[in-house]
Scaffold this active site. Structure first.
Site, short mmCIF file in Angstrom:
data_model
loop_
_atom_site.label_atom_id
_atom_site.label_comp_id
_atom_site.label_asym_id
_atom_site.label_seq_id
_atom_site.Cartn_x
_atom_site.Cartn_y
_atom_site.Cartn_z
CE LYS A 99 -4.28 -1.76 2.04
NZ LYS A 99 -3.86 -3.11 1.96
CD GLU B 102 -4.77 6.34 4.03
OE1 GLU B 102 -6.01 6.22 4.39
OE2 GLU B 102 -4.08 5.73 2.99
CG HIS C 238 -12.82 -1.91 8.59
ND1 HIS C 238 -13.01 -0.37 8.57
CD2 HIS C 238 -12.51 -2.20 10.07
CE1 HIS C 238 -12.99 -0.17 9.92
NE2 HIS C 238 -12.44 -0.97 10.58
NE ARG D 24 -8.46 -9.38 -3.97
CZ ARG D 24 -9.55 -8.92 -3.75
NH1 ARG D 24 -10.59 -9.23 -4.39
NH2 ARG D 24 -9.59 -8.18 -2.60
#
Length: 529
Positions: A152, A236, A271, A328
């Site tokens: 990431k 973040e 999530h 994917r």
């Protein structure tokens, strides 16, 4: 000229060999040999394995399944032309992660290509590389692209280099709680910890104050370490009450990249996505253009091939921020197929064969949105035990069907044994209609027809989807409906039962708040979306 071969006593059209009537290719264009795929192995299980097998059968390609010792009776084994046991003596999940066994089966049985499905090894660069080293094609991006997108932090750096907006965050994984303190001092709360080397909600923790910082840092690190073997985290700024919008992209080996518009995946629990809608309701056309344009830009920056998804958060002011690329096929690829009439698995296979997108008739100007599609995931989870997965034998199973309904499943039939070892997904229900209200109505009707006995499941009827899409539910329902509330942020529960006449905030999906109908207390049977 046309090429045919005999299949079960009949003729099957394999393809068209084009004569050299096209202009000569530019010297800068990459020349690749077209190599037809004759046998595909799916390195996965369940409904996604069956989805790929069906696409292969339609293309005249022989199929190979793999299965663990615990999956000897599973339907995906029966649907393939060939099936082989892997991971003998290993734990149930580890069997599908054992790369040497999978590669061995592929080589011993003359497999041309491996499709990873989703989950398991689908975003493992070492698996893509192992396939390549064994002379077996990997139906997905190159190993290097899988590696870059799987990290990431690196993916974020690539997005910045491409000029795609990102959420303020650390440029590299943090190594101490002190760094998290410094980030909080700079950007303020709330912030979110995310696993640097994985997703699916694991290793993700939202922090609203200094008092919560240490505990959530420790938990996020532990979750990431347990799930991905690496506890690295990055931090973040947490965007409150965003919409989660993702864009489907498709690229070939010649540098052609296009998008197939967006999906709204804002309705989540822990999530994890539970309801997906395409296209996103009430999305500003200019915002749609920015989202799709940035997705293609990012894909070109990294040299993306095959199918993938670029994910964004959109804040309440309409600003979008890149969060990650899933290299994917997604669980929710179905809704994109329904509104674009593009079979993404067919496209994946053809690209792996060396075909170009224009050869397949896929040009950006030809991709159009046709109506709306909604996907709901029916899972075997027990609401009385905090939605813990339930197991056992299905004694009764009747599904909802009819015009505009697509069902993708593997274990949804009478007599099926639901294992405790794998994901609790039972069936994906996809409704397609001319617009959002029509699709929501079809979904509501289909879910009302489901009857399941033998395992605990939960059903939220789809009238609340109409609320989320910004229209009244109507009074025509035959029974009380449970309410589906739009989530208030990635850290909040997305699916809740609300009391009668409660207000459902649907601002995250772009519609006004609506009053929900009476809440049902009936839980037999119930299905979780």
């Amino acid at each position: 000229m046309l090429k045919f071969r005999t299949v079960h006593g009949g003729l099957r059209l394999l393809g068209i060999r084009r004569t050299s009537t096209a202009p000569a290719a530019s010297p800068n264009v990459r020349r690749l040999e077209y190599k037809p795929i004759k046998k595909v192995m799916v390195a996965n299980r369940g409904e996604i394995a069956i989805r790929v097998f069906r696409a292969c059968t339609e293309l005249g390609i022989r199929t190979v399944a793999i299965y663990s010792e615990q999956d000897t009776g599973q339907m995906h084994r029966q649907k393939a032309d060939e099936a082989y046991l892997i991971g003998r003596g290993l734990a149930p999940v580890q069997a599908y992660l054992h790369i040497p066994d999978i590669i061995k089966v592929a080589k011993e049985n003359n497999v041309d290509a491996v499709h990873p499905g989703y989950g398991f090894l689908s975003e493992r660069a070492d698996f893509a590389q192992a396939c390549q080293d064994a002379g077996v094609r990997f139906i997905g991006p190159s190993p290097e692209v899988v590696r870059k997108m799987g990290d990431k932090v690196e993916a974020r750096a690539i997005a910045i280099a491409a000029g795609v907006p990102v959420v303020p965050g650390t440029d590299a994984p943090i190594t101490s709680l002190h760094e998290a303190h410094e980030f909080s001092n700079t950007y303020g709360f709330p912030i979110i910890f995310k696993a640097a080397y994985g997703g699916g909600g694991r290793g993700m923790r939202v922090v609203h104050s200094y008092e919560e910082l240490e505990e959530n840092y420790t938990r996020a690190y532990s979750e990431a370490l347990a799930a991905f073997g690496n506890g690295a985290l990055f931090v973040e700024k947490f965007i409150e009450k965003p919409r989660h919008i993702e864009v489907q992209i498709l690229g070939d080996q010649y540098g052609n990249i296009l998008h197939l518009y967006e999906r709204d995946c804002s309705i989540q629990r822990r999530h994890q996505k539970v309801v997906e809608i395409a296209p996103a309701a009430h999305l500003d056309p200019q915002l749609r253009t920015r989202l799709t344009g940035d997705s293609v830009k990012l894909a070109k920056q990294v040299g993306y091939e095959n199918a993938g998804t670029v994910e964004f958060l959109v804040d309440r002011h309409g600003k979008h921020y890149f969060i990650e690329v899933n290299s994917r096929l997604q669980v929710e690829h179905t809704v994109t197929e329904e509104i674009t009439d593009v079979d993404l698995v067919h496209a994946q296979i053809h690209v792996a064969e060396g075909r170009s997108l224009p050869d397949l008739g896929l040009r950006q100007e030809n991709i159009r949105i046709n109506g709306c599609a909604i996907q709901c995931r029916v899972t075997t989870e027990d609401p009385a035990r905090s939605f813990q997965p339930d197991t056992g034998r299905i004694e009764v199973f009747r599904s909802g069907e009819g015009m505009g309904i697509r069902l993708d499943n593997a274990s949804a039939f009478q007599g099926a044994v639901i294992s405790p070892h794998y994901d609790s997904l039972l069936v994906k229900v996809i409704a397609h209609g001319k617009d959002h209200p029509t699709a929501a109505t079809k979904m509501s009707r289909a879910l009302a027809e489901f009857r399941v006995r033998g395992v605990k499941v939960r059903r939220h009827q789809a009238q609340p989807l109409a609320v989320a899409l910004g229209r009244p539910c109507g009074q025509e329902a035959r029974r009380p409906q449970a309410a589906l509330a739009a989530p208030t942020g990635p850290g909040s529960p997305a699916l809740v039962c609300v009391p009668p006449a409660a207000r459902v905030p649907s601002s995250r999906l772009g519609g006004p708040s609506q009053t929900t109908p009476e809440t049902s207390t009936e839980v037999s049977p119930t299905i979780l979306l």
